[in-house]
Design a protein around this motif. Structure first.
Motif, PDB file in Angstrom:
ATOM      1  N   ILE A 102       0.721  -1.174   0.046  1.00 36.60           N
ATOM      2  CA  ILE A 102      -0.136  -0.119   0.161  1.00 36.60           C
ATOM      3  C   ILE A 102       0.898   1.199  -0.053  1.00 36.60           C
ATOM      4  N   ASN A 103       1.907   1.318   0.922  1.00 39.97           N
ATOM      5  CA  ASN A 103       2.835   2.324   0.730  1.00 39.97           C
ATOM      6  C   ASN A 103       3.500   2.866  -0.598  1.00 39.97           C
ATOM      7  N   ASN A 104       3.471   1.658  -1.135  1.00 35.28           N
ATOM      8  CA  ASN A 104       4.202   2.047  -2.756  1.00 35.28           C
ATOM      9  C   ASN A 104       3.007   2.165  -3.809  1.00 35.28           C
ATOM     10  N   ASN A 105       1.887   2.487  -3.442  1.00 34.68           N
ATOM     11  CA  ASN A 105       0.747   2.414  -4.562  1.00 34.68           C
ATOM     12  C   ASN A 105      -0.282   3.497  -4.044  1.00 34.68           C
ATOM     13  N   LYS A 106      -0.324   4.368  -5.158  1.00 33.89           N
ATOM     14  CA  LYS A 106      -1.078   5.539  -5.152  1.00 33.89           C
ATOM     15  C   LYS A 106      -2.666   5.064  -5.244  1.00 33.89           C
ATOM     16  N   GLU A 107      -2.885   3.983  -5.692  1.00 33.25           N
ATOM     17  CA  GLU A 107      -4.412   3.514  -5.638  1.00 33.25           C
ATOM     18  C   GLU A 107      -5.017   3.197  -4.481  1.00 33.25           C
ATOM     19  N   VAL A 108      -4.111   3.108  -3.463  1.00 28.82           N
ATOM     20  CA  VAL A 108      -4.682   2.255  -2.024  1.00 28.82           C
ATOM     21  C   VAL A 108      -3.935   3.343  -1.021  1.00 28.82           C
ATOM     22  N   GLU A 109      -4.908   3.355  -0.049  1.00 33.65           N
ATOM     23  CA  GLU A 109      -4.263   4.384   1.096  1.00 33.65           C
ATOM     24  C   GLU A 109      -4.743   3.494   2.278  1.00 33.65           C
ATOM     25  N   ILE A 110      -4.129   3.473   3.632  1.00 36.55           N
ATOM     26  CA  ILE A 110      -4.473   2.994   4.991  1.00 36.55           C
ATOM     27  C   ILE A 110      -5.282   3.934   5.609  1.00 36.55           C
ATOM     28  N   ALA A 111      -6.619   3.642   5.898  1.00 34.01           N
ATOM     29  CA  ALA A 111      -7.516   4.624   6.759  1.00 34.01           C
ATOM     30  C   ALA A 111      -7.227   4.439   8.118  1.00 34.01           C
ATOM     31  N   ILE A 112      -7.330   3.089   8.511  1.00 32.50           N
ATOM     32  CA  ILE A 112      -7.408   2.818   9.778  1.00 32.50           C
ATOM     33  C   ILE A 112      -6.692   1.667  10.239  1.00 32.50           C
ATOM     34  N   ILE A 113      -5.773   1.677  11.141  1.00 30.61           N
ATOM     35  CA  ILE A 113      -5.284   0.349  11.786  1.00 30.61           C
ATOM     36  C   ILE A 113      -5.998  -0.241  12.959  1.00 30.61           C
ATOM     37  N   ASN A 114      -6.637  -1.159  12.853  1.00 26.05           N
ATOM     38  CA  ASN A 114      -7.619  -1.693  14.058  1.00 26.05           C
ATOM     39  C   ASN A 114      -6.491  -2.515  14.909  1.00 26.05           C
ATOM     40  N   SER A 115      -5.552  -3.251  14.442  1.00 26.70           N
ATOM     41  CA  SER A 115      -4.869  -4.357  15.199  1.00 26.70           C
ATOM     42  C   SER A 115      -3.617  -4.607  14.286  1.00 26.70           C
ATOM     43  N   ASP A 116      -2.729  -5.295  14.800  1.00 27.92           N
ATOM     44  CA  ASP A 116      -1.571  -5.753  14.024  1.00 27.92           C
ATOM     45  C   ASP A 116      -1.707  -6.542  12.949  1.00 27.92           C
ATOM     46  N   LYS A 117      -3.003  -6.850  12.816  1.00 27.11           N
ATOM     47  CA  LYS A 117      -3.286  -8.043  11.761  1.00 27.11           C
ATOM     48  C   LYS A 117      -4.492  -7.214  10.856  1.00 27.11           C
ATOM     49  N   SER A 118      -4.920  -6.401  11.220  1.00 22.54           N
ATOM     50  CA  SER A 118      -6.243  -5.751  10.541  1.00 22.54           C
ATOM     51  C   SER A 118      -6.408  -4.214  10.438  1.00 22.54           C
ATOM     52  N   GLY A 119      -7.504  -3.733   9.490  1.00 17.58           N
ATOM     53  CA  GLY A 119      -7.389  -2.408   9.481  1.00 17.58           C
ATOM     54  C   GLY A 119      -8.589  -1.979   8.366  1.00 17.58           C
ATOM     55  N   VAL A 120      -8.542  -0.773   7.669  1.00 16.04           N
ATOM     56  CA  VAL A 120      -9.357  -0.324   7.175  1.00 16.04           C
ATOM     57  C   VAL A 120      -8.592   0.241   5.882  1.00 16.04           C
ATOM     58  N   ILE A 121      -8.769   0.044   4.579  1.00 17.34           N
ATOM     59  CA  ILE A 121      -8.055   0.714   3.373  1.00 17.34           C
ATOM     60  C   ILE A 121      -9.075   1.339   2.658  1.00 17.34           C
ATOM     61  N   ALA A 122      -8.541   2.346   1.962  1.00 22.19           N
ATOM     62  CA  ALA A 122      -9.481   2.931   0.802  1.00 22.19           C
ATOM     63  C   ALA A 122      -8.896   2.821  -0.574  1.00 22.19           C
ATOM     64  N   LEU A 123      -9.713   2.202  -1.382  1.00 21.25           N
ATOM     65  CA  LEU A 123      -9.252   2.206  -2.874  1.00 21.25           C
ATOM     66  C   LEU A 123     -10.334   2.171  -3.689  1.00 21.25           C
ATOM     67  N   SER A 124     -10.197   2.451  -4.947  1.00 18.93           N
ATOM     68  CA  SER A 124     -11.455   2.685  -5.900  1.00 18.93           C
ATOM     69  C   SER A 124     -11.989   1.387  -6.405  1.00 18.93           C
ATOM     70  N   ASN A 125     -13.110   1.345  -6.567  1.00 16.33           N
ATOM     71  CA  ASN A 125     -13.952   0.125  -6.640  1.00 16.33           C
ATOM     72  C   ASN A 125     -13.361  -0.433  -8.223  1.00 16.33           C
ATOM     73  N   ASP A 126     -13.071   0.330  -9.166  1.00 14.36           N
ATOM     74  CA  ASP A 126     -12.503  -0.132 -10.409  1.00 14.36           C
ATOM     75  C   ASP A 126     -11.145  -0.855 -10.020  1.00 14.36           C
ATOM     76  N   TYR A 127     -10.393  -0.547  -8.851  1.00  9.83           N
ATOM     77  CA  TYR A 127      -8.964  -1.300  -8.788  1.00  9.83           C
ATOM     78  C   TYR A 127      -9.105  -2.300  -7.667  1.00  9.83           C
ATOM     79  N   PHE A 128     -10.281  -2.627  -7.282  1.00  5.69           N
ATOM     80  CA  PHE A 128     -10.368  -3.473  -6.194  1.00  5.69           C
ATOM     81  C   PHE A 128      -9.860  -4.691  -6.649  1.00  5.69           C
ATOM     82  N   ASP A 129     -10.236  -5.380  -7.751  1.00  7.67           N
ATOM     83  CA  ASP A 129      -9.919  -6.712  -8.545  1.00  7.67           C
ATOM     84  C   ASP A 129      -8.609  -6.860  -8.562  1.00  7.67           C
TER      85      ASP A 129
END
Length: 298
Positions: free
Chosen positions: A142-169
């Motif tokens: 994610i840190n090397n990808n402009k299409e995706v960003e970290i929104a929330i880090i929930n725990s060491d293993k989980s969180g929430v990310i933002a990305l376009s619906n077109d880029y999901f697959d």
């Protein structure tokens, strides 16, 4: 040490639960207190009758759910400590009474109008990885990808990310190609909160936040302790959270360290409680209770 209330973020309150909350005595009390703000009241009526778009509904439902739950909590608990997950931060302002309720409602209306103008196609997705190593690899991608960003880090293993619906697959394919074992699930939120995708809204957002804090009562604020990942003024944290990620993992560890007598989770099904207990190998040091009885009464 007295109790702590954790106010939940957006995407947790179903229409059925919202209706039940509003029908409760505490809900009716809130309706009475907010009726002088016609615009907000109209939004709430539309939310209850399922006549709001998703963005507006989540903003209204989250604040109202947290507020009504808080009114239940304060009848039975001594509380002077607060924290919040994402948009739950606005309920801290109400619970601590540092800003008049009507001013908070006006702000929420302006917040709705601002986010309804968002034209991007990014959404928020929960990610869960098999272990810490897979999580580190995912975050590195994610840190090397402009299409995706970290929104929330929930725990060491989980969180929430933002990305376009077109880029999901394509993103899912990249993770599979790199051997990263993970699960991605859409949160239902179509605005990429806490990411640089909202940088173009910073100026307008800060204007409505400035207006929100015009009547801020600093004397009342001295009676309360607020836990964020950094020890900063709540106004600064509200502005920061528009485009910067939230590290709930850090907040959880701070909560564990404090060892509160009662920790009350306003989210349905105790999502925040579950995040804390999963991040703590010695969760018996905490007494997390209250919201089970509160939600049963709904």
């Amino acid at each position: 040490m007295d109790g702590l209330v954790m106010f939940s973020g957006q995407g947790n309150v179903s229409l059925k639960k919202l209706k039940k909350l509003v029908e409760s005595p505490e809900g009716q009390s809130f309706i009475e207190d907010s009726k002088f703000n016609k615009v907000f009241s109209d939004y709430l009526k539309c939310a209850i009758t399922n006549n709001l778009n998703n963005v507006s509904y989540e903003i209204i439902a989250t604040f109202v759910s947290n507020e009504i739950t808080w009114r239940k909590i304060k009848k039975n608990y001594s509380i002077s400590n607060f924290t919040a997950y994402s948009a739950g931060i606005f309920n801290i302002l109400s619970a601590s009474q540092v800003i008049p309720l009507n001013d908070i409602l006006n702000f929420l209306v302006e917040r709705i109008k601002l986010f309804e103008l968002y034209q991007g196609n990014q959404g928020l997705y929960i990610y869960i990885t098999k272990d810490n190593e897979n999580a580190k690899k995912l975050r590195s991608i994610i840190n090397n990808n402009k299409e995706v960003e970290i929104a929330i880090i929930n725990s060491d293993k989980s969180g929430v990310i933002a990305l376009s619906n077109d880029y999901f697959d394509k993103f899912k394919f990249t993770l599979k190609e790199k051997g990263i074992k993970s699960v991605l699930k859409f949160t239902g939120l179509s605005v990429p909160y806490h990411t640089a995708f909202l940088n173009h809204l910073i100026s307008d957002y800060r204007m409505i936040v400035d207006k929100l804090f015009e009547k801020y009562d600093s004397e009342k604020a001295e009676n309360y302790n607020i836990i964020f990942e950094e020890n900063i003024f709540i106004k600064c944290e509200i502005n920061r959270q528009l485009t910067k990620p939230i590290n709930w993992n850090v907040i959880s560890k701070k909560i564990i360290y404090k060892n509160y007598i009662d920790i009350l989770d306003t989210s349905p099904n105790n999502q925040l409680k579950n995040l804390i207990t999963k991040s703590d190998n010695h969760s018996n040091i905490l007494t997390i209770n209250g919201s089970e009885e509160i939600w049963k009464s709904r």
